[in-house]
Scaffold this motif. Structure first.
Motif, PDB file in Angstrom:
ATOM      1  N   THR A   1       2.405   1.651  -3.401  1.00  0.00           N
ATOM      2  CA  THR A   1       1.376   2.133  -4.339  1.00  0.00           C
ATOM      3  C   THR A   1       1.191   3.642  -4.199  1.00  0.00           C
ATOM      4  O   THR A   1       1.086   4.370  -5.192  1.00  0.00           O
ATOM      5  CB  THR A   1       0.020   1.423  -4.060  1.00  0.00           C
TER       6      THR A   1
ATOM      7  N   SER B   1       0.839  -1.199   0.000  1.00  0.00           N
ATOM      8  CA  SER B   1       0.000   0.000   0.000  1.00  0.00           C
ATOM      9  C   SER B   1       0.881   1.260   0.000  1.00  0.00           C
ATOM     10  O   SER B   1       0.621   2.226  -0.718  1.00  0.00           O
ATOM     11  CB  SER B   1      -0.904  -0.020   1.237  1.00  0.00           C
TER      12      SER B   1
ATOM     13  N   ARG C   1      -7.405   1.942  -2.559  1.00  0.00           N
ATOM     14  CA  ARG C   1      -7.218   1.835  -4.014  1.00  0.00           C
ATOM     15  C   ARG C   1      -6.561   0.507  -4.355  1.00  0.00           C
ATOM     16  O   ARG C   1      -6.024  -0.183  -3.496  1.00  0.00           O
ATOM     17  CB  ARG C   1      -6.354   2.988  -4.525  1.00  0.00           C
ATOM     18  N   GLN C   2      -6.582   0.219  -5.650  1.00  0.00           N
ATOM     19  CA  GLN C   2      -5.970  -1.027  -6.102  1.00  0.00           C
ATOM     20  C   GLN C   2      -4.450  -0.913  -5.951  1.00  0.00           C
ATOM     21  O   GLN C   2      -3.856   0.115  -6.303  1.00  0.00           O
ATOM     22  CB  GLN C   2      -6.329  -1.261  -7.560  1.00  0.00           C
ATOM     23  N   HIS C   3      -3.855  -1.972  -5.440  1.00  0.00           N
ATOM     24  CA  HIS C   3      -2.412  -1.931  -5.197  1.00  0.00           C
ATOM     25  C   HIS C   3      -1.606  -2.221  -6.459  1.00  0.00           C
ATOM     26  O   HIS C   3      -2.099  -2.859  -7.389  1.00  0.00           O
ATOM     27  CB  HIS C   3      -2.039  -2.945  -4.111  1.00  0.00           C
ATOM     28  N   SER C   4      -0.369  -1.743  -6.451  1.00  0.00           N
ATOM     29  CA  SER C   4       0.545  -2.036  -7.555  1.00  0.00           C
ATOM     30  C   SER C   4       0.768  -3.543  -7.622  1.00  0.00           C
ATOM     31  O   SER C   4       0.574  -4.263  -6.636  1.00  0.00           O
ATOM     32  CB  SER C   4       1.907  -1.373  -7.316  1.00  0.00           C
ATOM     33  N   TYR C   5       1.266  -3.970  -8.755  1.00  0.00           N
ATOM     34  CA  TYR C   5       1.541  -5.400  -8.919  1.00  0.00           C
ATOM     35  C   TYR C   5       2.739  -5.804  -8.055  1.00  0.00           C
ATOM     36  O   TYR C   5       3.719  -5.059  -7.928  1.00  0.00           O
ATOM     37  CB  TYR C   5       1.837  -5.700 -10.396  1.00  0.00           C
TER      38      TYR C   5
END
Ligand code: A3P
Length: 354
Positions: free
Chosen positions: A204, A201, A320-324
């Motif tokens: 990100t 997180s 939010r959507q996390h990085s890969y």
């Protein structure tokens, strides 16, 4: 008495009355101006919360001169800051006579674990007043003195608790002693979540702020070239909860620190909030029915009656959507954190299943 004398006296009395009336009017005007200014400050604090700038956070915690050779227990030491006492101005305060009070409770961390959500939920309680922006007093602006800090707090009544949150406190070495110098009975709240998810997180957020160029991956920051975990990277280091907590427990008893399960704060916010209200010693009054799971956001949002829209969700930077991140890196990190997590469970006498 002659009619001329009577007229003169009546005129004098009228003038006196007029002068007094003008005086009273001026005093009322002054008082109203004072109230209006104060209200404006309050309002601007709230409006600032609505701005994204208010939600700014540090991406990299300043970790001070921490020795990383062995971060396991026993190596933490309390910094006896020579300046602490000089700045401990509590004795010069008549706290009961002022409307902006020093905090009764502080959310000390952990960054990216739900600290904003917790503060905003607590704000729904009639006996809680919360500072909007993070004051960063004990880590960054300590030299400004306690009066400066007090001015950053919202106005509150005698029956209201004042709360602030600054997640960087948790990882800043000098902070526990400084807080203790201000108040020995202050209540501290620590929100935690799985440190692997927390690190992702954090990463990100840094990416979204443009702190890394596009070639930087989570793996390239978390794992060193020699294959070891990069514990100097703040996204990793902040998740060593046991290491940081040790400094706090050197100063405060465990009873002063309440640990909030950040994951459960999403799943079941009301349950977590009830325990927090108990810890703060206030009646359970945060209305359960106004916090609901918003299907679109995928996170709890707050219903607000007679407003458009009729609910308020946290901004897109929250939840939010996390990085890969590749599986191998995540597994390496999980294994790395395991002994620290076990230490943490032992220290707080409570189990998580990370
Ligand atoms: P993610 O964005 O990684 O999901 P903090 O306020 O300490 O920076 O924590 C941010 C985290 O709060 C978010 O991290 C999210 O998981 C969590 N959170 C908890 N309750 C939330 C809510 N109601 N809405 C959005 N995020 C919430």
């Amino acid at each position: 008495m002659r009619s001329g004398d009577m007229k003169g006296r009546a005129k004098k009395q009228r003038n006196l009355f007029l002068r007094n009336a003008v005086l009273v009017f001026l005093i009322i005007c002054l008082f109203l101006t004072y109230l209006a200014n104060d209200f404006k400050t309050e309002l601007s604090e709230w409006t600032r919360f609505e701005n994204e700038t208010l939600l700014r956070e540090e991406t990299d915690a300043s970790l001070g001169n921490v020795e990383y050779l062995d971060l396991r227990m026993g190596h933490s030491r309390v910094l006896k800051n020579k300046n602490s006492k000089a700045l401990d101005g509590t004795s010069n305060f008549n706290i009961s006579s002022i409307t902006r009070k020093l905090p009764n409770a502080i959310i000390i961390g952990v960054k990216k674990c739900g600290t904003r959500a917790l503060l905003e939920y607590l704000r729904l309680h009639p006996n809680i007043k919360a500072a909007g922006p993070e004051p960063h007093f004990f880590d960054r602006y300590y030299h400004m003195g306690l009066e400066w800090y007090r001015q950053k707090m919202p106005r509150s009544g005698v029956d209201q608790l004042t709360i602030e949150k600054t997640p960087r406190y948790f990882v800043t070495e000098v902070v526990p002693e400084r807080i203790y110098n201000m108040s020995k009975t202050i209540k501290l709240i620590l929100v935690v979540r799985n440190p692997v998810t927390r690190a992702l997180s954090d990463f990100t957020q840094a990416v979204s702020k443009g702190e890394y160029n596009s070639s930087v991956t989570f793996q390239s920051r978390a794992i060193r070239r020699d294959g070891a975990i990069n514990i100097k990277w703040s996204a990793v280091n902040i998740g060593l909860y046991a290491y940081h907590l040790k400094r706090w427990l050197d100063i405060f008893p465990l009873e002063s620190i309440h640990v909030v399960d950040g994951e459960n704060l999403i799943r079941n916010p009301v349950q977590e909030l009830n325990v927090v209200q108990n810890f703060l010693g206030i009646d359970i009054q945060i209305p359960a029915e106004i916090i609901y799971m918003n299907a679109t956001k995928g996170f709890p949002c707050i219903l607000q009656q007679q407003k458009t829209p009729p609910f308020r969700c946290f901004r897109s930077s929250k939840g939010r959507q996390h990085s890969y991140a590749d599986k191998k890196t995540l597994t390496l990190l999980r294994n790395f954190y395991e002994p620290y997590n076990i230490d943490f469970y032992r220290m707080i006498k409570r189990q998580f299943f990370w």
